[in-house]
Design a protein around this motif. Structure first.
Motif, PDB file in Angstrom:
ATOM      1  N   VAL A  38       0.783  -1.174  -0.040  1.00 46.36           N
ATOM      2  CA  VAL A  38      -0.037   0.136  -0.008  1.00 46.36           C
ATOM      3  C   VAL A  38       0.826   1.348  -0.017  1.00 46.36           C
ATOM      4  N   THR A  39       0.750   2.048  -1.107  1.00 42.70           N
ATOM      5  CA  THR A  39       1.378   3.360  -0.911  1.00 42.70           C
ATOM      6  C   THR A  39       0.593   4.484  -0.685  1.00 42.70           C
ATOM      7  N   PRO A  40       1.072   5.226   0.307  1.00 42.66           N
ATOM      8  CA  PRO A  40       0.274   6.448   0.673  1.00 42.66           C
ATOM      9  C   PRO A  40      -0.242   7.438  -0.507  1.00 42.66           C
ATOM     10  N   VAL A  41      -1.238   8.051  -0.663  1.00 43.33           N
ATOM     11  CA  VAL A  41      -1.867   8.747  -1.751  1.00 43.33           C
ATOM     12  C   VAL A  41      -0.956   9.771  -2.004  1.00 43.33           C
ATOM     13  N   SER A  42      -0.329  10.473  -0.801  1.00 44.74           N
ATOM     14  CA  SER A  42       0.506  11.863  -1.240  1.00 44.74           C
ATOM     15  C   SER A  42       1.706  11.237  -2.134  1.00 44.74           C
ATOM     16  N   LEU A  43       2.259  10.001  -1.940  1.00 45.78           N
ATOM     17  CA  LEU A  43       3.422   9.489  -2.645  1.00 45.78           C
ATOM     18  C   LEU A  43       3.042   9.028  -3.780  1.00 45.78           C
ATOM     19  N   ARG A  44       1.728   8.572  -4.420  1.00 48.44           N
ATOM     20  CA  ARG A  44       1.360   7.919  -5.446  1.00 48.44           C
ATOM     21  C   ARG A  44       1.559   8.829  -6.791  1.00 48.44           C
ATOM     22  N   ARG A  83      -8.427 -11.061  -7.362  1.00 49.48           N
ATOM     23  CA  ARG A  83      -8.023 -10.020  -6.368  1.00 49.48           C
ATOM     24  C   ARG A  83      -7.217  -8.886  -6.881  1.00 49.48           C
ATOM     25  N   ALA A  84      -7.404  -8.618  -8.333  1.00 47.22           N
ATOM     26  CA  ALA A  84      -6.575  -7.664  -9.178  1.00 47.22           C
ATOM     27  C   ALA A  84      -7.417  -6.333  -8.717  1.00 47.22           C
ATOM     28  N   SER A  85      -6.416  -5.119  -8.716  1.00 46.71           N
ATOM     29  CA  SER A  85      -6.862  -3.613  -8.133  1.00 46.71           C
ATOM     30  C   SER A  85      -7.997  -3.437  -9.330  1.00 46.71           C
ATOM     31  N   VAL A  86      -7.525  -3.517 -10.745  1.00 46.72           N
ATOM     32  CA  VAL A  86      -8.439  -3.057 -11.593  1.00 46.72           C
ATOM     33  C   VAL A  86      -9.142  -4.423 -12.385  1.00 46.72           C
ATOM     34  N   VAL A  87     -10.289  -4.375 -12.677  1.00 50.03           N
ATOM     35  CA  VAL A  87     -10.983  -5.260 -13.520  1.00 50.03           C
ATOM     36  C   VAL A  87     -11.428  -4.522 -14.638  1.00 50.03           C
ATOM     37  N   LEU A  88     -11.093  -5.158 -15.934  1.00 49.46           N
ATOM     38  CA  LEU A  88     -11.480  -4.402 -17.248  1.00 49.46           C
ATOM     39  C   LEU A  88     -12.435  -5.602 -17.940  1.00 49.46           C
ATOM     40  N   GLN A  94     -19.572  -6.914  -3.159  1.00 38.58           N
ATOM     41  CA  GLN A  94     -19.671  -5.468  -2.780  1.00 38.58           C
ATOM     42  C   GLN A  94     -18.408  -4.849  -2.752  1.00 38.58           C
ATOM     43  N   GLN A  95     -17.244  -5.753  -2.496  1.00 38.70           N
ATOM     44  CA  GLN A  95     -15.923  -5.168  -2.366  1.00 38.70           C
ATOM     45  C   GLN A  95     -15.258  -4.504  -3.514  1.00 38.70           C
ATOM     46  N   PHE A  96     -16.062  -4.749  -4.760  1.00 35.64           N
ATOM     47  CA  PHE A  96     -15.488  -4.225  -6.153  1.00 35.64           C
ATOM     48  C   PHE A  96     -16.571  -2.809  -6.245  1.00 35.64           C
ATOM     49  N   GLU A  97     -15.692  -1.652  -6.367  1.00 32.50           N
ATOM     50  CA  GLU A  97     -16.378  -0.465  -6.870  1.00 32.50           C
ATOM     51  C   GLU A  97     -16.479  -0.511  -8.435  1.00 32.50           C
ATOM     52  N   ILE A  98     -17.298   0.486  -8.885  1.00 37.16           N
ATOM     53  CA  ILE A  98     -17.522   0.514 -10.248  1.00 37.16           C
ATOM     54  C   ILE A  98     -17.145   1.847 -10.895  1.00 37.16           C
ATOM     55  N   GLU A  99     -16.605   1.910 -12.107  1.00 37.22           N
ATOM     56  CA  GLU A  99     -16.732   3.404 -12.586  1.00 37.22           C
ATOM     57  C   GLU A  99     -16.971   3.155 -14.103  1.00 37.22           C
ATOM     58  N   GLU A 100     -17.590   4.176 -14.761  1.00 35.31           N
ATOM     59  CA  GLU A 100     -17.859   4.036 -16.219  1.00 35.31           C
ATOM     60  C   GLU A 100     -17.326   5.226 -16.756  1.00 35.31           C
ATOM     61  N   ARG A 101     -16.418   4.992 -17.709  1.00 31.73           N
ATOM     62  CA  ARG A 101     -15.580   5.975 -18.272  1.00 31.73           C
ATOM     63  C   ARG A 101     -16.347   6.346 -19.657  1.00 31.73           C
ATOM     64  N   GLN A 136      -7.033   2.059  -4.818  1.00 29.96           N
ATOM     65  CA  GLN A 136      -6.928   1.638  -3.437  1.00 29.96           C
ATOM     66  C   GLN A 136      -7.912   0.235  -3.165  1.00 29.96           C
ATOM     67  N   ALA A 137      -9.146   0.632  -3.533  1.00 26.12           N
ATOM     68  CA  ALA A 137     -10.062  -0.444  -3.386  1.00 26.12           C
ATOM     69  C   ALA A 137     -10.311  -1.285  -4.834  1.00 26.12           C
TER      70      ALA A 137
END
Length: 272
Positions: free
Chosen positions: A40-46, A218-223, A241-248, A262-263
């Motif tokens: 896990v990398t802090p957001v400030s460093l990412r 358990r990938a960070s990104v599912v396409l 429910q542990q997966f969030e969803i983003e539509e681009r 991070q999720a």
């Protein structure tokens, strides 16, 4: 005067040329990382760390994604020639489920063509470093139904999952997957940060089956890919429910190791 190339000792003390030793591909970082806990990398460093390590992934259609690496290598997955975007790829991978996933006559200007099968029935074995990317495969079986045989029997090692290791990212493409994966498959795949998953629910696997695999990877990104008419909420309800969803609104995603969400997140690119 006879010139003799310098040699070094390889495994078991066998001499190999120094040039061959230098050109030999490095081992898989993704397999090594699978043995370690997630970092896990802090957001400030990412944001500060994400400079020249961006990978761009573009959805072209069906099961074809284009991967553009920081070093300028362009890869097309499940390439048939029907789904194109931008310049010609340097590398194409193929599965032979049916003709929308491969081409026996790809453009001759494509320098690297990888089949996920061998015509003689033996397992395909791919482990190649091209520029800044390591490309390897994990074989899976295929139903004969897709080989003009209605028996429905399985052909062992008839297809492949491809893994692309670049800029510290482990990117997997499940291809035209027809069956559940066992522990040996997961061990061979290793750790994935990004995974491309078929969600048609019929021609490949059931939604329940592919959702189970997605959760375990358990990938960070599912396409998602190979969708057809599958409702997105139907897939989302199964993976948990542990997966969030983003539509681009865009067809492309630019991402680096340090800017992974991070999720765990399902990202739906335009056209999927």
């Amino acid at each position: 005067m006879l010139r003799i190339a310098p040699v070094v000792l390889g495994l078991l003390g066998c001499p190999i040329s120094l040039a061959a030793a230098q050109d030999a591909p490095r081992g898989s970082e993704c397999l090594a990382m699978a043995q370690q806990p997630p970092r896990v990398t802090p957001v400030s460093l990412r944001a500060a760390a994400a400079k020249d390590d961006n990978v761009t992934i573009t959805y072209a259609g069906h099961s074809t994604y284009y991967i553009d690496t920081p070093g300028g290598v362009r890869i097309a997955t499940d390439f048939s020639g029907a789904y194109t975007t931008g310049r010609l790829p340097d590398v194409v991978t193929m599965n032979r489920a049916h003709s929308t996933h491969y081409s026996l006559f790809p453009d001759a200007r494509i320098p690297h063509v990888f089949h996920g099968w061998n015509d003689d029935g033996s397992p395909a074995r791919i482990f190649e470093r091209i520029g800044d990317v390591l490309i390897r495969n994990v074989t899976t079986d295929i139903r004969r139904y897709f080989m003009d045989d209605s028996s429905g029997e399985m052909i062992k090692d008839g297809n492949s999952i491809f893994v692309f290791e670049v800029a510290g990212l482990c990117i997997g493409h499940l291809g035209h997957l027809h069956h559940k994966l066992d522990d040996s498959h997961f061990a061979a795949i290793g750790r994935l940060d990004i995974v491309m998953v078929p969600i048609d629910g019929t021609y490949t696997m059931s939604l329940d089956g592919v959702s189970e695999i997605t959760r375990r990877l358990r990938a960070s990104v599912v396409l998602p890919m190979h969708r057809f008419a599958t409702p997105l909420d139907e897939f989302m309800s199964r993976i948990g429910q542990q997966f969030e969803i983003e539509e681009r609104a865009e067809r492309s995603l630019t991402i680096s190791k340090e800017t992974l969400p991070q999720a765990p997140t399902v990202i739906i690119l335009r056209g999927v």
